[in-house]
Design a protein around this motif. Sequence first.
Motif, PDB file in Angstrom:
ATOM      1  N   VAL A 147       0.913  -1.139  -0.059  1.00 37.66           N
ATOM      2  CA  VAL A 147       0.111  -0.256   0.025  1.00 37.66           C
ATOM      3  C   VAL A 147       0.849   1.218   0.139  1.00 37.66           C
ATOM      4  CG1 VAL A 147      -1.611   1.239   1.347  1.00 37.66           C
ATOM      5  CG2 VAL A 147      -1.736  -1.010   1.311  1.00 37.66           C
ATOM      6  N   LEU A 148       0.706   2.014  -1.063  1.00 32.83           N
ATOM      7  CA  LEU A 148       1.401   3.579  -0.949  1.00 32.83           C
ATOM      8  C   LEU A 148       0.407   4.199  -0.489  1.00 32.83           C
ATOM      9  CD1 LEU A 148       2.500   3.164  -4.770  1.00 32.83           C
ATOM     10  CD2 LEU A 148       3.875   2.483  -2.662  1.00 32.83           C
ATOM     11  N   CYS A 149       0.827   4.988   0.543  1.00 30.83           N
ATOM     12  CA  CYS A 149      -0.008   5.864   1.325  1.00 30.83           C
ATOM     13  C   CYS A 149       0.475   7.302   1.430  1.00 30.83           C
ATOM     14  CB  CYS A 149      -0.394   5.128   2.820  1.00 30.83           C
ATOM     15  SG  CYS A 149      -1.696   6.182   3.996  1.00 30.83           S
ATOM     16  N   GLY A 150      -0.411   8.229   0.897  1.00 26.29           N
ATOM     17  CA  GLY A 150       0.052   9.500   0.870  1.00 26.29           C
ATOM     18  C   GLY A 150       1.113   9.940  -0.199  1.00 26.29           C
ATOM     19  N   ARG A 151       1.147   9.007  -1.091  1.00 28.44           N
ATOM     20  CA  ARG A 151       2.158   9.161  -2.353  1.00 28.44           C
ATOM     21  C   ARG A 151       1.422   8.949  -3.766  1.00 28.44           C
ATOM     22  NH1 ARG A 151       7.490   5.884  -1.823  1.00 28.44           N
ATOM     23  NH2 ARG A 151       7.527   7.131   0.175  1.00 28.44           N
ATOM     24  N   PRO A 152       1.990   9.265  -4.749  1.00 30.54           N
ATOM     25  CA  PRO A 152       1.072   9.094  -5.972  1.00 30.54           C
ATOM     26  C   PRO A 152       1.645   7.228  -6.328  1.00 30.54           C
ATOM     27  CG  PRO A 152       3.366  10.404  -6.348  1.00 30.54           C
ATOM     28  CD  PRO A 152       3.042  10.036  -4.938  1.00 30.54           C
ATOM     29  N   PRO A 153       0.871   6.858  -7.257  1.00 31.36           N
ATOM     30  CA  PRO A 153       1.125   5.368  -7.661  1.00 31.36           C
ATOM     31  C   PRO A 153       2.282   5.161  -8.338  1.00 31.36           C
ATOM     32  CG  PRO A 153      -0.796   6.561  -9.102  1.00 31.36           C
ATOM     33  CD  PRO A 153      -0.126   7.525  -8.046  1.00 31.36           C
ATOM     34  N   LEU A 154       2.798   3.898  -8.436  1.00 39.07           N
ATOM     35  CA  LEU A 154       4.017   3.616  -9.178  1.00 39.07           C
ATOM     36  C   LEU A 154       3.640   2.635 -10.392  1.00 39.07           C
ATOM     37  CD1 LEU A 154       6.281   2.470  -6.366  1.00 39.07           C
ATOM     38  CD2 LEU A 154       6.650   4.461  -7.830  1.00 39.07           C
ATOM     39  N   PRO A 155       4.580   2.750 -11.498  1.00 40.23           N
ATOM     40  CA  PRO A 155       3.947   2.144 -12.736  1.00 40.23           C
ATOM     41  C   PRO A 155       4.474   0.740 -12.482  1.00 40.23           C
ATOM     42  CG  PRO A 155       6.101   3.433 -12.936  1.00 40.23           C
ATOM     43  CD  PRO A 155       5.625   3.660 -11.605  1.00 40.23           C
ATOM     44  N   VAL A 156       3.474  -0.124 -11.658  1.00 46.05           N
ATOM     45  CA  VAL A 156       3.803  -1.720 -11.608  1.00 46.05           C
ATOM     46  C   VAL A 156       2.809  -2.243 -12.648  1.00 46.05           C
ATOM     47  CG1 VAL A 156       4.639  -1.447  -9.390  1.00 46.05           C
ATOM     48  CG2 VAL A 156       2.194  -1.910  -9.798  1.00 46.05           C
ATOM     49  N   PRO A 157       3.031  -3.618 -12.938  1.00 46.25           N
ATOM     50  CA  PRO A 157       2.055  -4.166 -13.781  1.00 46.25           C
ATOM     51  C   PRO A 157       0.855  -4.325 -13.146  1.00 46.25           C
ATOM     52  CG  PRO A 157       4.165  -5.474 -13.729  1.00 46.25           C
ATOM     53  CD  PRO A 157       4.253  -4.208 -12.676  1.00 46.25           C
ATOM     54  N   ALA A 158      -0.253  -4.549 -14.228  1.00 44.73           N
ATOM     55  CA  ALA A 158      -1.636  -4.662 -13.387  1.00 44.73           C
ATOM     56  C   ALA A 158      -1.743  -6.435 -13.097  1.00 44.73           C
ATOM     57  CB  ALA A 158      -2.571  -4.663 -14.835  1.00 44.73           C
ATOM     58  N   GLY A 159      -2.671  -6.391 -12.114  1.00 42.40           N
ATOM     59  CA  GLY A 159      -2.967  -7.649 -11.685  1.00 42.40           C
ATOM     60  C   GLY A 159      -2.284  -7.873 -10.139  1.00 42.40           C
ATOM     61  N   LEU A 160      -1.399  -7.148  -9.909  1.00 41.14           N
ATOM     62  CA  LEU A 160      -0.494  -7.187  -8.410  1.00 41.14           C
ATOM     63  C   LEU A 160      -1.038  -6.713  -7.584  1.00 41.14           C
ATOM     64  CD1 LEU A 160       3.222  -6.614  -9.616  1.00 41.14           C
ATOM     65  CD2 LEU A 160       2.047  -8.738  -9.282  1.00 41.14           C
ATOM     66  N   PRO A 161      -0.939  -6.982  -6.207  1.00 48.26           N
ATOM     67  CA  PRO A 161      -1.716  -6.153  -5.118  1.00 48.26           C
ATOM     68  C   PRO A 161      -1.021  -5.227  -4.760  1.00 48.26           C
ATOM     69  CG  PRO A 161      -0.550  -8.337  -4.598  1.00 48.26           C
ATOM     70  CD  PRO A 161      -0.384  -8.466  -5.894  1.00 48.26           C
ATOM     71  N   VAL A 162      -1.063  -4.119  -5.399  1.00 45.63           N
ATOM     72  CA  VAL A 162      -0.470  -2.982  -4.983  1.00 45.63           C
ATOM     73  C   VAL A 162      -1.592  -1.658  -4.798  1.00 45.63           C
ATOM     74  CG1 VAL A 162       1.203  -1.034  -5.762  1.00 45.63           C
ATOM     75  CG2 VAL A 162       1.732  -3.619  -5.951  1.00 45.63           C
ATOM     76  N   THR A 163      -1.824  -0.938  -4.152  1.00 39.91           N
ATOM     77  CA  THR A 163      -2.794  -0.078  -4.032  1.00 39.91           C
ATOM     78  C   THR A 163      -2.286   1.089  -3.410  1.00 39.91           C
ATOM     79  OG1 THR A 163      -4.267  -2.079  -3.010  1.00 39.91           O
ATOM     80  CG2 THR A 163      -5.025   0.365  -3.001  1.00 39.91           C
ATOM     81  N   THR A 164      -2.943   2.295  -4.066  1.00 42.54           N
ATOM     82  CA  THR A 164      -2.351   3.606  -3.784  1.00 42.54           C
ATOM     83  C   THR A 164      -3.712   4.247  -2.728  1.00 42.54           C
ATOM     84  OG1 THR A 164      -1.136   3.799  -5.556  1.00 42.54           O
ATOM     85  CG2 THR A 164      -1.729   5.653  -4.714  1.00 42.54           C
ATOM     86  N   VAL A 165      -3.195   4.847  -1.666  1.00 43.13           N
ATOM     87  CA  VAL A 165      -4.062   5.851  -0.873  1.00 43.13           C
ATOM     88  C   VAL A 165      -3.587   7.110  -0.941  1.00 43.13           C
ATOM     89  CG1 VAL A 165      -5.099   6.175   1.252  1.00 43.13           C
ATOM     90  CG2 VAL A 165      -4.972   3.883   0.657  1.00 43.13           C
ATOM     91  N   MET A 166      -4.197   8.119  -1.635  1.00 44.05           N
ATOM     92  CA  MET A 166      -3.671   9.429  -1.672  1.00 44.05           C
ATOM     93  C   MET A 166      -4.535  10.408  -0.897  1.00 44.05           C
ATOM     94  SD  MET A 166      -3.055   9.547  -5.873  1.00 44.05           S
ATOM     95  CE  MET A 166      -2.366  11.079  -6.033  1.00 44.05           C
ATOM     96  N   PHE A 167      -3.944  11.532  -0.472  1.00 45.15           N
ATOM     97  CA  PHE A 167      -4.537  12.635   0.023  1.00 45.15           C
ATOM     98  C   PHE A 167      -4.915  13.736  -0.930  1.00 45.15           C
ATOM     99  CE2 PHE A 167      -1.920  10.939   3.520  1.00 45.15           C
ATOM    100  CZ  PHE A 167      -2.987  10.502   4.343  1.00 45.15           C
ATOM    101  N   ASP A 168      -5.979  14.333  -0.790  1.00 42.87           N
ATOM    102  CA  ASP A 168      -6.253  15.540  -2.071  1.00 42.87           C
ATOM    103  C   ASP A 168      -5.565  16.493  -1.389  1.00 42.87           C
ATOM    104  OD1 ASP A 168      -7.243  17.045  -3.844  1.00 42.87           O
ATOM    105  OD2 ASP A 168      -9.351  17.311  -2.617  1.00 42.87           O
ATOM    106  N   ASP A 169      -4.143  16.749  -1.526  1.00 45.03           N
ATOM    107  CA  ASP A 169      -3.242  17.724  -1.025  1.00 45.03           C
ATOM    108  C   ASP A 169      -3.545  19.087  -2.197  1.00 45.03           C
ATOM    109  OD1 ASP A 169      -2.034  16.875   1.011  1.00 45.03           O
ATOM    110  OD2 ASP A 169      -0.739  15.318  -0.582  1.00 45.03           O
TER     111      ASP A 169
END
Length: 375
Positions: free
Chosen positions: A173-195
């Motif tokens: 989980v990426l929390c408070g930062r932008p997403p990373l370019p990882v292949p689709a289908g992997l368990p990688v989630t982004t939680v962003m703040f509306d800065d």
Amino acid sequence: MQTPDETMTRVLKERCSMAVTLAEVAAQAGVSPATVSRVLNGGYPVAGSTRTRVERAVEELGYIANGPARALAAATSDLVGVLVHDVADSFFGILAGSLQGALATTGQTGGRRLAVVCNTEGDPAAELSYLTLLEGQRAGGIVLTGGAVEDPEHADALAARIARMAAGGAPVVLCGRPPLPVPAGLPVTTVMFDDHGGAFRLAEHLLTLGHRRIAYVAGPQGLSTTRERLAGHRAALLRHDPDLPEACAALTLHAAFERSAGYDAARELLRRGAPFTAVAAANDTIAAGVAAALREEGIRIPEDVSVAGFDDLPFCADTAPALTTVRVPLREAGVLAAQLVTGRRPQPPGGITTLPTELMVRASTAPPPTEGSRP
């Protein structure tokens, strides 16, 4: 036929199932196994260029230093790594504390998890090093918090590491930062703040009060949080008057997310001599330093200068005057990150969730003084 992302995901999973040896890393880097061992153990001096070659080979091959972990390459533990910039900073302390508390709560899909908090001090190399250690321990999940260093080389290295760990069964989980370019289908989630939106609303608040000479103390350059908040601030100025961003450019400077940096920034603004009636800071800690420097000069808040922050840390309501700021939902983000990294909550569509921010108007902001008043 598989898509490129599906192919990459399959390759990553295959690599995770194979044990890479120290000798293979040495051959890839063109050095001896002993040199690889020195680099990994960190106890002996190694030339910078050699160290770089070894670290690149480790990254490319997906070498895991821990021997027992290699033998259990398909297994993961109950350990969740939580990377923060500075655990002593209230922003990260609240976020990590909330996350850890949520991990300790028994869920339907599993029992308690052990959170290991890693203090990176915002150093990209430390971020990658901690991920290597957590990979060696077969961490069952990873949460990366705080703004991302906007360096393409580091972003590529981080994306590769994250993709490999996720393919090996560790949700990220990426929390408070932008997403990373990882292949689709992997368990990688982004939680962003509306800065961006939060900074826009804060600047809009100051503009509505009548301020036009608005100073802005941004965070460190090259950080995603700094970029988003500064962009939101400038967007509000532009919307109000196309000439305002340029007019306020001389009143904008960058500083670390620390009280002392805010203090020094305010002293610098006063030294420059350009008049201003409000100061918006990129976080509350900077704002506290700004307020201290203004008070030393006998400048009243908000009668002479309005001051505002960002984050809504606990001390904001107790300052004198109470600080106008933007609330970032840190506790909610920590709970959400814990639910995502443990699988208690499914990934959102597209893998990205953006949490709203909220303007908190308090006594530190007011209409600007009449012409001729300080500073």
